[in-house]
Design a protein around this motif. Structure first.
Motif, PDB file in Angstrom:
ATOM      1  N   ILE A  26       8.905  -1.887 -43.602  1.00  0.00           N
ATOM      2  CA  ILE A  26       7.956  -1.398 -44.597  1.00  0.00           C
ATOM      3  C   ILE A  26       6.638  -1.088 -43.900  1.00  0.00           C
ATOM      4  N   LEU A  27       6.135   0.119 -44.151  1.00  0.00           N
ATOM      5  CA  LEU A  27       4.854   0.551 -43.600  1.00  0.00           C
ATOM      6  C   LEU A  27       3.899   0.743 -44.770  1.00  0.00           C
ATOM      7  N   GLY A  28       2.753   0.096 -44.723  1.00  0.00           N
ATOM      8  CA  GLY A  28       1.781   0.209 -45.799  1.00  0.00           C
ATOM      9  C   GLY A  28       0.543   0.958 -45.352  1.00  0.00           C
ATOM     10  N   ILE A  29       0.118   1.917 -46.163  1.00  0.00           N
ATOM     11  CA  ILE A  29      -1.105   2.672 -45.904  1.00  0.00           C
ATOM     12  C   ILE A  29      -2.081   2.301 -47.024  1.00  0.00           C
ATOM     13  N   TYR A  30      -3.220   1.711 -46.634  1.00  0.00           N
ATOM     14  CA  TYR A  30      -4.199   1.276 -47.631  1.00  0.00           C
ATOM     15  C   TYR A  30      -5.609   1.510 -47.111  1.00  0.00           C
ATOM     16  N   SER A  31      -6.477   1.921 -47.997  1.00  0.00           N
ATOM     17  CA  SER A  31      -7.907   1.998 -47.723  1.00  0.00           C
ATOM     18  C   SER A  31      -8.633   1.822 -49.044  1.00  0.00           C
ATOM     19  N   PRO A  32      -9.692   0.999 -49.061  1.00  0.00           N
ATOM     20  CA  PRO A  32     -10.464   0.868 -50.297  1.00  0.00           C
ATOM     21  C   PRO A  32     -11.341   2.094 -50.564  1.00  0.00           C
ATOM     22  N   VAL A  33     -11.451   2.973 -49.588  1.00  0.00           N
ATOM     23  CA  VAL A  33     -12.272   4.175 -49.723  1.00  0.00           C
ATOM     24  C   VAL A  33     -11.464   5.242 -50.444  1.00  0.00           C
ATOM     25  N   LYS A  34     -12.015   5.753 -51.528  1.00  0.00           N
ATOM     26  CA  LYS A  34     -11.331   6.808 -52.283  1.00  0.00           C
ATOM     27  C   LYS A  34     -11.609   8.170 -51.647  1.00  0.00           C
ATOM     28  N   GLY A  35     -10.619   9.049 -51.698  1.00  0.00           N
ATOM     29  CA  GLY A  35     -10.795  10.407 -51.204  1.00  0.00           C
ATOM     30  C   GLY A  35     -10.849  10.513 -49.688  1.00  0.00           C
ATOM     31  N   CYS A  36     -10.237   9.567 -48.991  1.00  0.00           N
ATOM     32  CA  CYS A  36     -10.299   9.576 -47.521  1.00  0.00           C
ATOM     33  C   CYS A  36      -9.083  10.256 -46.888  1.00  0.00           C
ATOM     34  N   GLY A  37      -8.185  10.782 -47.700  1.00  0.00           N
ATOM     35  CA  GLY A  37      -7.004  11.457 -47.165  1.00  0.00           C
ATOM     36  C   GLY A  37      -5.801  10.550 -46.986  1.00  0.00           C
ATOM     37  N   LYS A  38      -5.825   9.372 -47.614  1.00  0.00           N
ATOM     38  CA  LYS A  38      -4.747   8.390 -47.468  1.00  0.00           C
ATOM     39  C   LYS A  38      -3.405   8.937 -47.954  1.00  0.00           C
ATOM     40  N   THR A  39      -3.392   9.591 -49.099  1.00  0.00           N
ATOM     41  CA  THR A  39      -2.139  10.126 -49.630  1.00  0.00           C
ATOM     42  C   THR A  39      -1.620  11.260 -48.749  1.00  0.00           C
ATOM     43  N   CYS A  40      -2.498  12.143 -48.293  1.00  0.00           N
ATOM     44  CA  CYS A  40      -2.067  13.218 -47.389  1.00  0.00           C
ATOM     45  C   CYS A  40      -1.492  12.632 -46.111  1.00  0.00           C
ATOM     46  N   PHE A  41      -2.152  11.610 -45.573  1.00  0.00           N
ATOM     47  CA  PHE A  41      -1.657  10.953 -44.366  1.00  0.00           C
ATOM     48  C   PHE A  41      -0.295  10.318 -44.631  1.00  0.00           C
ATOM     49  N   SER A  42      -0.165   9.612 -45.755  1.00  0.00           N
ATOM     50  CA  SER A  42       1.098   8.940 -46.091  1.00  0.00           C
ATOM     51  C   SER A  42       2.243   9.937 -46.242  1.00  0.00           C
ATOM     52  N   LEU A  43       1.970  11.054 -46.906  1.00  0.00           N
ATOM     53  CA  LEU A  43       2.991  12.088 -47.085  1.00  0.00           C
ATOM     54  C   LEU A  43       3.360  12.738 -45.757  1.00  0.00           C
ATOM     55  N   ALA A  44       2.355  12.975 -44.908  1.00  0.00           N
ATOM     56  CA  ALA A  44       2.633  13.551 -43.589  1.00  0.00           C
ATOM     57  C   ALA A  44       3.467  12.581 -42.760  1.00  0.00           C
ATOM     58  N   LEU A  45       3.140  11.304 -42.829  1.00  0.00           N
ATOM     59  CA  LEU A  45       3.906  10.289 -42.107  1.00  0.00           C
ATOM     60  C   LEU A  45       5.347  10.244 -42.605  1.00  0.00           C
ATOM     61  N   ASP A 148      -5.993   0.947 -55.135  1.00  0.00           N
ATOM     62  CA  ASP A 148      -6.771  -0.209 -55.606  1.00  0.00           C
ATOM     63  C   ASP A 148      -6.277  -0.796 -56.919  1.00  0.00           C
ATOM     64  N   ALA A 149      -5.473  -0.080 -57.666  1.00  0.00           N
ATOM     65  CA  ALA A 149      -4.988  -0.595 -58.948  1.00  0.00           C
ATOM     66  C   ALA A 149      -3.945  -1.696 -58.756  1.00  0.00           C
ATOM     67  N   VAL A 150      -3.404  -1.810 -57.553  1.00  0.00           N
ATOM     68  CA  VAL A 150      -2.357  -2.793 -57.273  1.00  0.00           C
ATOM     69  C   VAL A 150      -2.966  -4.191 -57.199  1.00  0.00           C
ATOM     70  N   ARG A 151      -2.352  -5.111 -57.931  1.00  0.00           N
ATOM     71  CA  ARG A 151      -2.751  -6.518 -57.845  1.00  0.00           C
ATOM     72  C   ARG A 151      -1.980  -7.174 -56.708  1.00  0.00           C
ATOM     73  N   GLY A 152      -2.636  -8.035 -55.966  1.00  0.00           N
ATOM     74  CA  GLY A 152      -1.956  -8.737 -54.882  1.00  0.00           C
ATOM     75  C   GLY A 152      -1.720  -7.871 -53.667  1.00  0.00           C
ATOM     76  N   ILE A 153      -2.701  -7.058 -53.317  1.00  0.00           N
ATOM     77  CA  ILE A 153      -2.557  -6.163 -52.164  1.00  0.00           C
ATOM     78  C   ILE A 153      -2.217  -6.953 -50.901  1.00  0.00           C
ATOM     79  N   GLY A 154      -2.812  -8.135 -50.754  1.00  0.00           N
ATOM     80  CA  GLY A 154      -2.562  -8.958 -49.570  1.00  0.00           C
ATOM     81  C   GLY A 154      -1.106  -9.301 -49.394  1.00  0.00           C
TER      82      GLY A 154
END
Length: 161
Positions: A26-45, A148-154
């Motif tokens: 399992i590979l997790g991509i997370y950033s508390p910063v909104k609009g940083c390109g996380k989804t684009c990066f995740s989809l590209a990965l 960020d909507a996910v509870r228990g990110i840790g």
């Protein structure tokens, strides 16, 4: 973006994320910063990894733009897969697999329609569900796009390689 992808891909270790999960990690991509390109990066990965392995992409954001990228109406989403998992009835795996869609080189379960649905799932339930998916499906990698909507990110990040 290409340099980031090369750096990230080079730093991954080929270890199983879950004991007894076989080849799936399992590979997790997370950033508390909104609009940083996380989804684009995740989809590209997912797209890159999907050329070599069986990859499942899961978007765990409360307000995902992924649905609008597809320009399709999906009948089911990740909360349906969680519902089928909670039921644990005969045919549960088949029903969960029925929520999975294919795009280009990877598979995905459509993201939640409503942010409240993501917020209603606690970290322990995500952990159990993700371990189960890693063990019961034939995917070699599961890529999580964690919002960020996910509870228990840790707890979720502890599962990740």
């Amino acid at each position: 973006m290409r340099e980031v992808m090369q750096y990230y891909m080079g730093s991954m270790q080929a270890v199983s994320a879950i004991a007894g999960a076989g080849q799936c990690r399992i590979l997790g991509i997370y950033s508390p910063v909104k609009g940083c390109g996380k989804t684009c990066f995740s989809l590209a990965l997912a797209g890159l990894k999907g050329k070599q392995k069986r990859v499942l992409y899961l978007n765990l954001e409360g307000q995902s733009g992924f649905r609008y990228l597809l320009k399709e109406n999906q009948a089911t989403d990740i909360t349906d897969a969680l519902y089928y998992f909670r039921q644990q009835r005969e045919g549960g795996l088949e029903r969960i697999l029925g929520t999975i869609q294919q795009i280009d080189t990877f598979s995905y379960i459509p993201p939640a329609f409503y942010e409240e649905d993501i917020k209603s799932v606690d970290g322990q339930e995500w952990e159990v569900f993700l371990k189960w998916m890693a063990e019961k499906t034939s995917y070699e990698e599961i890529i999580l796009d964690i919002g960020d909507a996910v509870r228990g990110i840790g707890r979720i990040l502890n599962l990740c390689s």
